[in-house]
Design a protein around this motif. Structure first.
Motif, mmCIF file in Angstrom:
data_model
loop_
_atom_site.group_PDB
_atom_site.id
_atom_site.type_symbol
_atom_site.label_atom_id
_atom_site.label_comp_id
_atom_site.label_asym_id
_atom_site.label_seq_id
_atom_site.Cartn_x
_atom_site.Cartn_y
_atom_site.Cartn_z
ATOM 1 N N GLY A 4 31.880 -5.676 106.783
ATOM 2 C CA GLY A 4 30.811 -6.301 107.553
ATOM 3 C C GLY A 4 29.586 -6.945 106.495
ATOM 4 O O GLY A 4 28.569 -7.118 107.169
ATOM 5 N N ILE A 5 29.841 -7.138 105.344
ATOM 6 C CA ILE A 5 28.778 -7.916 104.468
ATOM 7 C C ILE A 5 28.986 -9.319 104.252
ATOM 8 O O ILE A 5 29.971 -10.122 103.908
ATOM 9 C CB ILE A 5 29.020 -7.512 103.129
ATOM 10 N N TRP A 6 28.025 -10.204 104.972
ATOM 11 C CA TRP A 6 28.026 -11.479 104.814
ATOM 12 C C TRP A 6 26.721 -12.161 103.964
ATOM 13 O O TRP A 6 26.757 -13.135 103.664
ATOM 14 C CB TRP A 6 27.781 -12.029 106.506
ATOM 15 N N PHE A 7 25.837 -11.332 103.947
ATOM 16 C CA PHE A 7 24.615 -11.602 103.105
ATOM 17 C C PHE A 7 24.130 -10.705 101.951
ATOM 18 O O PHE A 7 24.797 -9.674 101.952
ATOM 19 C CB PHE A 7 23.344 -11.625 104.134
ATOM 20 N N ALA A 8 23.107 -11.313 101.073
ATOM 21 C CA ALA A 8 22.875 -10.430 100.056
ATOM 22 C C ALA A 8 22.127 -9.264 100.407
ATOM 23 O O ALA A 8 22.427 -8.063 99.905
ATOM 24 C CB ALA A 8 22.128 -11.216 98.857
ATOM 25 N N GLU A 9 21.385 -9.546 101.281
ATOM 26 C CA GLU A 9 20.570 -8.442 101.907
ATOM 27 C C GLU A 9 20.562 -8.673 103.585
ATOM 28 O O GLU A 9 20.053 -9.668 104.057
ATOM 29 C CB GLU A 9 18.981 -8.469 101.431
ATOM 30 N N ASN A 10 20.585 -7.476 104.300
ATOM 31 C CA ASN A 10 20.443 -7.612 105.676
ATOM 32 C C ASN A 10 20.535 -6.238 106.227
ATOM 33 O O ASN A 10 21.386 -5.160 105.624
ATOM 34 C CB ASN A 10 21.797 -8.228 106.046
ATOM 35 N N GLU A 11 19.632 -5.939 107.168
ATOM 36 C CA GLU A 11 19.667 -4.639 107.797
ATOM 37 C C GLU A 11 20.619 -4.207 108.407
ATOM 38 O O GLU A 11 20.771 -2.932 108.715
ATOM 39 C CB GLU A 11 18.158 -4.371 108.539
ATOM 40 N N LYS A 12 21.597 -5.026 108.977
ATOM 41 C CA LYS A 12 22.658 -4.602 109.620
ATOM 42 C C LYS A 12 23.826 -4.380 108.834
ATOM 43 O O LYS A 12 25.134 -3.917 109.177
ATOM 44 C CB LYS A 12 23.218 -5.615 110.625
ATOM 45 N N GLN A 13 23.845 -4.448 107.497
ATOM 46 C CA GLN A 13 24.767 -4.107 106.481
ATOM 47 C C GLN A 13 24.645 -2.704 105.880
ATOM 48 O O GLN A 13 23.822 -2.247 105.710
ATOM 49 C CB GLN A 13 24.766 -5.121 105.432
ATOM 50 N N GLY A 71 24.205 -11.149 94.826
ATOM 51 C CA GLY A 71 23.210 -10.533 94.855
ATOM 52 C C GLY A 71 23.380 -9.094 95.650
ATOM 53 O O GLY A 71 22.524 -8.279 95.884
ATOM 54 N N TYR A 72 24.671 -9.033 96.290
ATOM 55 C CA TYR A 72 24.962 -7.772 97.391
ATOM 56 C C TYR A 72 25.231 -6.639 96.516
ATOM 57 O O TYR A 72 24.673 -5.649 96.159
ATOM 58 C CB TYR A 72 25.858 -7.967 98.404
ATOM 59 N N LEU A 73 26.136 -6.808 95.661
ATOM 60 C CA LEU A 73 26.838 -5.878 94.673
ATOM 61 C C LEU A 73 25.872 -6.065 93.490
ATOM 62 O O LEU A 73 25.245 -6.958 93.480
ATOM 63 C CB LEU A 73 28.175 -6.169 94.168
ATOM 64 N N PRO A 74 25.799 -5.151 92.739
ATOM 65 C CA PRO A 74 24.946 -5.169 91.368
ATOM 66 C C PRO A 74 25.324 -6.409 90.542
ATOM 67 O O PRO A 74 26.511 -6.815 90.416
ATOM 68 C CB PRO A 74 25.088 -3.715 90.623
ATOM 69 N N ASN A 75 24.488 -7.272 90.149
ATOM 70 C CA ASN A 75 24.789 -8.469 89.286
ATOM 71 C C ASN A 75 24.243 -8.150 88.034
ATOM 72 O O ASN A 75 24.255 -9.448 87.210
ATOM 73 C CB ASN A 75 24.240 -9.839 90.130
ATOM 74 N N LYS A 76 24.225 -6.966 87.493
ATOM 75 C CA LYS A 76 23.667 -6.789 85.936
ATOM 76 C C LYS A 76 25.045 -6.280 85.464
ATOM 77 O O LYS A 76 25.620 -5.140 86.005
ATOM 78 C CB LYS A 76 22.465 -5.940 85.778
ATOM 79 N N TYR A 77 25.319 -6.712 84.267
ATOM 80 C CA TYR A 77 26.530 -6.568 83.984
ATOM 81 C C TYR A 77 27.108 -4.995 83.674
ATOM 82 O O TYR A 77 28.040 -4.409 84.047
ATOM 83 C CB TYR A 77 27.058 -7.290 82.648
ATOM 84 N N GLN A 78 26.230 -4.316 82.811
ATOM 85 C CA GLN A 78 26.451 -3.089 82.506
ATOM 86 C C GLN A 78 26.405 -1.951 83.828
ATOM 87 O O GLN A 78 27.208 -1.222 83.839
ATOM 88 C CB GLN A 78 25.358 -2.412 81.695
#
Length: 297
Positions: A13-22, A46-53
């Motif tokens: 159900g993920i369509w956006f980097a941030e969304n209260e319905k996700q 921007g949804y999943l962590p985007n810092k490498y470590q």
């Protein structure tokens, strides 16, 4: 044939980097691990962590390989294409640190508003607009290859300027680009993904596996639903249940000796947080079964 199965956040159900319905990314990744997929697309930047470590640690502890990033916007616009390249630069800094993530999935923007269904761009391009689309696809493809060694694969998508088989054939003729074939989108637009895969398999190194409910599509067209409304009504359904004959499709994968990622997607938005996991389990079991049966024959 050696199909590696992965999935993408859109199946949760993920369509956006941030969304209260996700749902949270932690729950999403935990459930993907529970289903035992091998890989995952990054999804909305921007949804999943985007810092490498952090991303490395989160994927490693769940035995997941990163497979691809995604760019989607208006490819008929030169200025927006430049913004997409800037986003590609940002994503590539992360992506290059994951050897399994070789692909950039490129998608044109929808010509309708996602939620209202209103026409916001021309549905059909004139020749000069088409030429600009092709030029910008090639520009992104060449940039990603020369600067980063990444392969851009174009994803035909419903309600965009490359959705029908005729449009896809034209693109393959005009642009030196390979495809991410999405079985559900292809069927939605009136095509036959099985025969198309057989015909163009040398241009298709990467798959999105989904299915489409014909009855919901007919209701969508009759009642004038937006794409988001149709998705909320489950127009994209479990692989075993839709209009694409998955057994026939996997038979073709065996015939052409497909060796690559099959990213299982079932577009859902919004999705009740308890909904995706049981579907994902059934889907994983079904696709594994027909894949093994196909190889055994």
């Amino acid at each position: 044939m050696k199909v590696k199965f992965g999935t993408a956040p859109c199946s949760w159900g993920i369509w956006f980097a941030e969304n209260e319905k996700q749902t949270t990314w932690e729950r999403c990744l935990n459930e993907i691990k529970e289903v035992n997929y091998e890989g995952i697309e990054l999804g909305p930047w921007g949804y999943l962590p985007n810092k490498y470590q952090q991303l490395k640690e989160e994927l490693e502890k769940r035995n997941l390989n990163l497979t691809a990033t995604t760019l989607m916007d208006d490819l008929t616009s030169d200025s927006i294409t430049e913004k997409m390249i800037a986003t590609l630069d940002e994503m590539a800094e992360l992506q290059l640190k994951f050897p399994t993530a070789k692909y950039v999935v490129l998608i044109d923007a929808c010509y309708t508003d996602l939620f209202t269904g209103e026409l916001i761009r021309p549905k059909v391009l004139n020749d000069s607009e088409w030429d600009r689309l092709v030029k910008n696809i090639n520009k992104i493809k060449n940039y990603a290859r020369v600067k980063y060694g990444l392969e851009t694969i174009f994803h035909p998508h419903v309600e965009t300027h490359v959705e029908t088989e005729e449009q896809i054939e034209r693109l393959l003729h005009d642009a030196d680009v390979k495809l991410c074939l999405d079985t559900g989108h292809h069927a939605y637009a009136g095509g036959d993904p099985t025969s198309f895969m057989r015909k163009h398999h040398l241009r298709i190194p990467y798959l999105h596996i989904k299915n489409c409910n014909l009855k919901i599509k007919e209701k969508m067209q009759k009642e004038g639903w937006s794409l988001a409304k149709a998705v909320s009504e489950d127009i994209m359904c479990e692989p075993e249940l839709g209009m694409v004959d998955m057994k026939a499709f996997f038979k073709v994968l065996q015939e052409v000796n497909f060796n690559g990622w099959a990213i299982v997607e079932q577009d859902m938005y919004p999705a009740e947080f308890e909904k995706p996991l049981p579907i994902a389990k059934r889907t994983r079991e079904y696709l594994q079964k027909i894949s093994q049966e196909t190889v055994a024959k």
